[in-house]
Write a protein that holds these residues in place. Sequence first.
Motif, short mmCIF file in Angstrom:
data_model
loop_
_atom_site.label_atom_id
_atom_site.label_comp_id
_atom_site.label_asym_id
_atom_site.label_seq_id
_atom_site.Cartn_x
_atom_site.Cartn_y
_atom_site.Cartn_z
N MET A 29 -55.62 -1.25 -68.03
CA MET A 29 -54.63 -0.74 -68.98
C MET A 29 -55.04 -1.06 -70.42
N ARG A 30 -55.61 -2.22 -70.64
CA ARG A 30 -56.11 -2.53 -71.98
C ARG A 30 -57.13 -1.49 -72.44
N ARG A 31 -57.99 -1.08 -71.53
CA ARG A 31 -59.07 -0.15 -71.90
C ARG A 31 -58.52 1.21 -72.34
N ILE A 32 -57.59 1.76 -71.57
CA ILE A 32 -57.05 3.06 -71.96
C ILE A 32 -56.14 2.93 -73.17
N HIS A 33 -55.44 1.82 -73.29
CA HIS A 33 -54.57 1.62 -74.44
C HIS A 33 -55.37 1.50 -75.74
N ARG A 34 -56.55 0.92 -75.68
CA ARG A 34 -57.38 0.85 -76.89
C ARG A 34 -57.71 2.26 -77.40
N PHE A 35 -57.96 3.17 -76.48
CA PHE A 35 -58.22 4.54 -76.89
C PHE A 35 -57.00 5.14 -77.59
N PHE A 36 -55.81 4.97 -77.02
CA PHE A 36 -54.61 5.54 -77.63
C PHE A 36 -54.35 4.92 -79.01
N ILE A 74 -49.58 12.63 -69.84
CA ILE A 74 -49.93 12.53 -68.42
C ILE A 74 -50.12 11.07 -68.01
N HIS A 75 -50.64 10.26 -68.91
CA HIS A 75 -50.77 8.82 -68.63
C HIS A 75 -49.39 8.21 -68.36
N HIS A 76 -48.43 8.52 -69.19
CA HIS A 76 -47.07 8.00 -68.98
C HIS A 76 -46.42 8.62 -67.75
N GLU A 77 -46.67 9.88 -67.51
CA GLU A 77 -46.14 10.54 -66.31
C GLU A 77 -46.63 9.83 -65.06
N GLY A 78 -47.93 9.49 -65.03
CA GLY A 78 -48.47 8.78 -63.88
C GLY A 78 -47.82 7.42 -63.68
N GLU A 79 -47.59 6.70 -64.76
CA GLU A 79 -46.92 5.40 -64.65
C GLU A 79 -45.49 5.56 -64.14
N ASP A 80 -44.80 6.59 -64.64
CA ASP A 80 -43.42 6.81 -64.21
C ASP A 80 -43.33 7.14 -62.73
N LEU A 81 -44.34 7.82 -62.20
CA LEU A 81 -44.33 8.23 -60.80
C LEU A 81 -44.94 7.19 -59.87
N LEU A 82 -46.00 6.53 -60.34
CA LEU A 82 -46.84 5.76 -59.43
C LEU A 82 -46.86 4.26 -59.70
N ALA A 194 -66.21 4.42 -76.48
CA ALA A 194 -66.48 4.00 -77.86
C ALA A 194 -65.41 3.08 -78.42
N THR A 195 -64.21 3.15 -77.90
CA THR A 195 -63.11 2.35 -78.45
C THR A 195 -62.92 1.03 -77.69
N ASN A 196 -63.87 0.72 -76.82
CA ASN A 196 -63.81 -0.54 -76.08
C ASN A 196 -65.05 -1.38 -76.35
N PRO A 197 -64.93 -2.71 -76.25
CA PRO A 197 -66.10 -3.58 -76.44
C PRO A 197 -67.12 -3.36 -75.33
N PRO A 198 -68.37 -3.75 -75.57
CA PRO A 198 -69.47 -3.44 -74.62
C PRO A 198 -69.19 -3.85 -73.17
N THR A 199 -68.67 -5.05 -72.95
CA THR A 199 -68.44 -5.49 -71.57
C THR A 199 -67.43 -4.59 -70.88
N ASP A 200 -66.37 -4.23 -71.60
CA ASP A 200 -65.34 -3.36 -71.01
C ASP A 200 -65.89 -1.96 -70.76
N ARG A 201 -66.78 -1.49 -71.62
CA ARG A 201 -67.39 -0.17 -71.40
C ARG A 201 -68.07 -0.13 -70.04
N LYS A 202 -68.84 -1.18 -69.75
CA LYS A 202 -69.59 -1.20 -68.49
C LYS A 202 -68.66 -1.25 -67.29
N GLU A 203 -67.62 -2.06 -67.38
CA GLU A 203 -66.67 -2.15 -66.27
C GLU A 203 -65.93 -0.84 -66.08
#
Length: 241
Positions: A29-36, A74-82, A194-203
């Motif tokens: 969640m941190r990774r996708i939130h950094r993009f937003f 769609i990200h929020h929709e998925g959280e609301d459903l799943l 691009a919006t995540n640090p190198p270690t998180d990019r790899k993961e």
Amino acid sequence: MTDFFTMQPGETAAPLPPGPVLCTGSAGMRRIHRFFLWAYDEAPGLVRSVGASDTARAGYVGEVLGNFDKVLHIHHEGEDLLMYPQLEQRAPACALHVAQMLEQHRQVTQRLEVIEPVRLRWMATADDESGAELAARYEDLSAVLKMHLRREVTEVMPVADRVMTEEEMNGLGQHSIEQFDKKFLVTYLGMVLATNPPTDRKELFKEIPAPVRLGYRVIGRRMYRKQYSTLFPGRPVPETL
């Protein structure tokens, strides 16, 4: 430097249920939130970068912003459903926090619904009045997201890590992947990396389905770089993988 995802005074996390950690939802969640956070920090400036009557650039920028808005919805929709129904059922002590997160989702949806007609009008006309309104709307949305995206990670995701399986959390990402064509996905992946640090990019890259990883290597990286350069002329293109 303080991590963005740090609880602020007056904020409290939901009670942790007993038992082991079952998934790595917080990290994902941190990774996708950094993009937003990046996307909506940039959105007002992107609108303001378009000159009056420059409908070609307004159309391009507006399409990119519309894609950001769709990904967010769609990200929020998925959280609301799943995610949130499962948290409410499996961790009843988390009910108040679930209600707060769902209300914040409603506030984001409300803003996206107001933004869409303004964005479409501006794309067609590139007039100053519509541009000023759209930039202000995106600034307002960004402010709401900075609060919501932090609190979701700090207050709720530690509970999700204990009551949801890795397979269930992966289903959230799959829900989003299924809504978009592959050409869009591989370009979007470049921005997330691009919006995540190198270690998180790899993961993050390891968690992406193999066909999307291949598409990114073949065309996505190049498409991302071209899009970034078009959106931000003169800026160095941030590194990805």
